[in-house]
Motif scaffolding. Structure first.
Motif, mmCIF file in Angstrom:
data_model
loop_
_atom_site.group_PDB
_atom_site.id
_atom_site.type_symbol
_atom_site.label_atom_id
_atom_site.label_comp_id
_atom_site.label_asym_id
_atom_site.label_seq_id
_atom_site.Cartn_x
_atom_site.Cartn_y
_atom_site.Cartn_z
ATOM 1 N N SER A 103 0.837 -1.204 0.000
ATOM 2 C CA SER A 103 0.000 0.000 0.000
ATOM 3 C C SER A 103 0.866 1.246 0.000
ATOM 4 N N PRO A 105 -0.450 4.784 0.615
ATOM 5 C CA PRO A 105 -1.676 5.550 0.880
ATOM 6 C C PRO A 105 -1.664 6.948 0.282
ATOM 7 N N PRO A 108 -2.358 5.927 -4.143
ATOM 8 C CA PRO A 108 -2.847 4.569 -4.420
ATOM 9 C C PRO A 108 -2.719 4.207 -5.898
ATOM 10 N N GLU A 113 3.418 0.229 -5.630
ATOM 11 C CA GLU A 113 2.541 -0.795 -5.075
ATOM 12 C C GLU A 113 2.695 -2.112 -5.849
#
Length: 346
Positions: A103, A105, A108, A113
């Motif tokens: 993740s 944040p 995203p 990722e």
């Protein structure tokens, strides 16, 4: 290739080999720290030329990553553990214990990722110690951790002695592979005050390594030492004890030694005895109340000598027959480092 270029290449190769040996060999198990060092709060440790972060999940399982967030390099040890993941305290990037970023944040779906961008290391715990497989790249499964019989058989009982010494970890290996020093350095020890003050030595190959032993003397003093490679490098020796030392016969000592940083070594010694039933209880009580202090006194004698040796002491030596075991292990470690370099692993 000119003579100058050949000399430069040889010098670069030698420098690379020495760095491998100083940092510790790759793709090998190492003892990292006592189990109690690692709790649910992340801890940062330097070992094997690396800065590592270790933590435990809710089930008590220990995890290990390089202490370096793949985003911008902040130490993950300042982050928040989330089970088998850790969230970087700088931007919240979550890294799973296999090194995969799960993740981001703040962004995203970004390319970070899902990437396996962090160095991850497999751990196993045994006999009060966390062992780490020093893999050269992220792997899904490490080879098995193979410990000596004394640390896996229920017939044996052990105590861990852990310390850190200022000096190269290879000097600790040299010290253990030198039975003759017991007669002199440890002559005040009640268990090493007997036996000949001179000896002839012989090497004996084993399935996993070599034994260096005094010819014609056994169970008298520090008479032999063993080095073994089972995917973990460990050493073994015996110290004869009088009956006043309790049941179980000779003390067997198992040792593992790990570089922390240049001229700083992580030193693990297990004192073990083959005892069961009431004899086990008796020797464990006796060890904690009398024998442990004597053991630490002997280790302190080793520490003082080794810490006073210059970092380049092994470059200005005049070795003789008592040192054949030392030279054998040095050659083997150098061989392993050369093979690692040939694989392109530094």
């Amino acid at each position: 290739m000119s003579t100058a270029n050949a000399a430069a290449t040889a010098a670069n190769t030698e420098e690379a080999i020495q760095k491998i040996l100083a940092d510790g060999l790759k793709d090998l198990w190492y003892a990292i720290c006592p189990s109690h060092f690692v709790k649910d709060t992340p801890v940062s440790l330097r070992r094997l030329g690396l800065k590592l972060v270790l933590w435990r999940d809710a089930d008590g399982k220990a995890h290990c990553l390089e202490d370096h967030c793949p985003h911008r390099g902040a130490p993950l040890s300042f982050g928040i553990p989330l089970g088998n993941k850790i969230a970087c305290g700088y931007h919240g990037v979550e890294v799973r214990s296999d090194g995969t970023v799960v993740s981001v944040p703040g962004s995203p779906g970004c390319k970070l990722e899902g990437s396996r961008a962090t160095r991850a290391f497999h751990l196993q715990e045994s006999n009060g110690v966390i062992f780490m497989y020093n893999s050269s790249q992220n792997i899904d499964e490490p080879p098995p951790l193979v410990l000596p019989e004394q640390l896996v058989s229920d017939e044996w009982s052990s105590f861990l002695c852990y310390t850190e010494w200022r000096g190269d970890y290879r000097y600790v290996i040299d010290n253990v592979m030198d039975p003759m020093h017991g007669t002199y350095l440890h002559k005040q020890s009640h268990s090493m005050a007997v036996g000949s003050r001179s000896a002839q030595f012989q090497l004996r190959d084993t399935e996993h390594g070599v034994i260096f032993e005094k010819a014609g003397q056994r169970d008298v003093n520090f008479d032999w030492s063993e080095w073994a490679d089972t995917g973990l490098h460990w050493m073994r020796l015996e110290i004869p004890y009088p009956k006043t030392g309790g049941p179980g016969g000779n003390f067997c000592i198992i040792g593992c030694f790990t570089p922390i940083a240049p001229n700083l070594a992580s030193v693990f010694f297990w004192r073990v005895r083959k005892v069961s039933g009431w004899e086990r209880d008796s020797w464990r009580f006796l060890y904690k109340n009398r024998l442990e202090a004597r053991h630490w006194a002997v280790l302190e004698q080793d520490r003082v000598v080794l810490e006073q040796m210059e970092p380049d002491a092994n470059q200005r030596e005049h070795l003789y027959q008592h040192d054949v075991g030392i030279t054998r292990i040095r050659r083997q470690l150098r061989k392993l480092a050369t093979e690692q370099l040939a694989r392109g692993v530094k």
